[in-house]
Motif scaffolding. Sequence first.
Motif, mmCIF file in Angstrom:
data_model
loop_
_atom_site.group_PDB
_atom_site.id
_atom_site.type_symbol
_atom_site.label_atom_id
_atom_site.label_comp_id
_atom_site.label_asym_id
_atom_site.label_seq_id
_atom_site.Cartn_x
_atom_site.Cartn_y
_atom_site.Cartn_z
ATOM 1 N N PHE A 6 0.824 -1.211 0.000
ATOM 2 C CA PHE A 6 0.000 0.000 0.000
ATOM 3 C C PHE A 6 0.857 1.259 0.000
ATOM 4 O O PHE A 6 0.675 2.165 -0.808
ATOM 5 C CB PHE A 6 -0.903 -0.056 1.240
ATOM 6 C CG PHE A 6 -1.763 1.153 1.476
ATOM 7 C CD1 PHE A 6 -2.846 1.441 0.656
ATOM 8 C CD2 PHE A 6 -1.513 1.987 2.561
ATOM 9 C CE1 PHE A 6 -3.661 2.542 0.899
ATOM 10 C CE2 PHE A 6 -2.308 3.078 2.813
ATOM 11 C CZ PHE A 6 -3.389 3.363 1.982
ATOM 12 N N ILE A 37 -4.328 0.160 -5.311
ATOM 13 C CA ILE A 37 -4.661 -0.041 -3.898
ATOM 14 C C ILE A 37 -4.892 1.337 -3.293
ATOM 15 O O ILE A 37 -3.935 2.079 -3.054
ATOM 16 C CB ILE A 37 -3.530 -0.758 -3.135
ATOM 17 C CG1 ILE A 37 -3.045 -2.004 -3.876
ATOM 18 C CG2 ILE A 37 -3.987 -1.121 -1.730
ATOM 19 C CD1 ILE A 37 -1.778 -2.601 -3.290
ATOM 20 N N CYS A 39 0.293 4.100 7.409
ATOM 21 C CA CYS A 39 -0.900 3.683 6.663
ATOM 22 C C CYS A 39 -2.099 4.555 7.026
ATOM 23 O O CYS A 39 -2.930 4.872 6.157
ATOM 24 C CB CYS A 39 -1.223 2.226 6.974
ATOM 25 S SG CYS A 39 -0.086 1.032 6.249
ATOM 26 N N SER A 68 -4.087 6.785 4.338
ATOM 27 C CA SER A 68 -5.510 6.503 4.123
ATOM 28 C C SER A 68 -6.347 7.769 4.220
ATOM 29 O O SER A 68 -7.276 7.976 3.428
ATOM 30 C CB SER A 68 -6.000 5.461 5.138
ATOM 31 O OG SER A 68 -5.359 4.215 4.949
ATOM 32 N N LEU A 109 -5.241 -3.309 6.251
ATOM 33 C CA LEU A 109 -3.815 -3.135 5.985
ATOM 34 C C LEU A 109 -3.012 -3.820 7.085
ATOM 35 O O LEU A 109 -3.149 -3.492 8.273
ATOM 36 C CB LEU A 109 -3.480 -1.645 5.911
ATOM 37 C CG LEU A 109 -4.204 -0.878 4.795
ATOM 38 C CD1 LEU A 109 -3.958 0.618 4.909
ATOM 39 C CD2 LEU A 109 -3.760 -1.385 3.424
#
Length: 488
Positions: free
Chosen positions: A260, A278, A297, A301, A400
């Motif tokens: 990711f 992704i 992450c 996001s 994730l």
Amino acid sequence: MGKTTGFLEFDRKIEAYEPVEERLKNYKEFTVPLPENELKNQGARCMDCGIPFCHSGCPLGNLIPDFNDAVYRGKWEKASSILHSTNNFPEFTGRLCPAPCEEACVLGINEDPVSIENIEKNIVETAFEKGWISAKPPLTRTGKKVAIVGSGPAGLATAQQLNRAGHNVTVFERDEKPGGLLRYGIPDFKMEKNVIDRRLEILKAEGINFNCGVHIGVDIKADELKQNFDAIVLTGGATIRRNLPIEGSDLKGVVQAMDFLGQNNRRVDGIKELGEEIKATNKNVIVIGGGDTGSDCIGTSFRHGAISVSNFEIMPMATTERPEGQPWPFWPMRLRTSSSHKEGAERFFSISTKKFIGDQDGNLTGLITSEVEWIKTPGQRPQLKEVEGTEKEWKCDLALLALGFTGSENTVANQLGLEMDARTNIKASENDYKTNVPGVFAAGDQRRGQSLIVWAISEGRQAAHHVDKYLMGETALPLKGEGDLPRV
């Protein structure tokens, strides 16, 4: 060192952040630097403590009181020279290091520690701005050729040190550009990649060769490398990801964190051929793993436009204070809240993921968890126990996995017949960084396992000392705590 009463007069201050709603619009760094007079005050907080434990807290042995004093006195060029004498890349550590030096600061026993990391970052940024950092190629060459496999912080530090000794250094990197996980693992909002590129330009101008897009062990076999170079240093990062072997882990939407993050970094860099996309856009995201990778992450996001982001950690929530058994100056396992956490993530502790749920097309739609507790028995490792009656189903479109790494890929090590330790790291002594094969050395994650960027730089510097000694019979390259000649 510093102002005698500085720690009594000035409170700790660090850089502020841009508002969340503004910084989520892009991938730029979002810190707001302190003015110069405030940085001098922060340098003044460094005590004349007698025994500076920050030295032992820092894996590089940085001369912290010395550069703090120089900042306090406004001698920024001197501060840069001192800092670079033990740290090849303070622009990396000044942004990304968790600052074990600050946890070992004597002032931190009963006050807020000196803001060492922020001072370090501002020293190197001032030095770049003023033009004090420039290429300084060696005056003579030894004729010896060294191959370095891996261009992360360990490889780059090894390369610069050996190049300074006059050897002809070639760095091999299988990715498109040098930097390793600095480039393809760290989000741009934590470190923009021009920070790497400007340093690479200096390394290239000093005479270091970079061969990118070359996978040693695949494109070039290890024995061919050994025939063509007088020494080899293996400095690859820890890249074998830890999996979560539960039902549904093969569903579309269960993704390794580094896949990711790496794809997003390439996207930000303008690379268009990325494979299957992704993204967290308009999704309910759950990040499993509470470390730095999980935090990265979360921030990524939110920048994608996720509907919600939750963070699961199997360990209990730590205290914000030092836990028992981890007294000063040791590194404490305390609760750490990153800037990404503050962007809106909801955190859950003592929670274990039991099962992923999908639809008939194989897409992730949710997951099931249970609460857990850790049973402590004197003399034994804590045992994990599920709390009965705590199962819960969560809506989730993207999970994730930020569960850490189990080791490095060892294709080259296997081709060379290198011995491995019980943790699947290359067995290379800390005394000389030599493997069981003459002329082959290992440093960084491949030698010590997954670790910090500051440790990688330290490992690279140490390894370079021993490689130079192996090639020449003697060396002037420093070991930890020994400063280089002031070359920045």
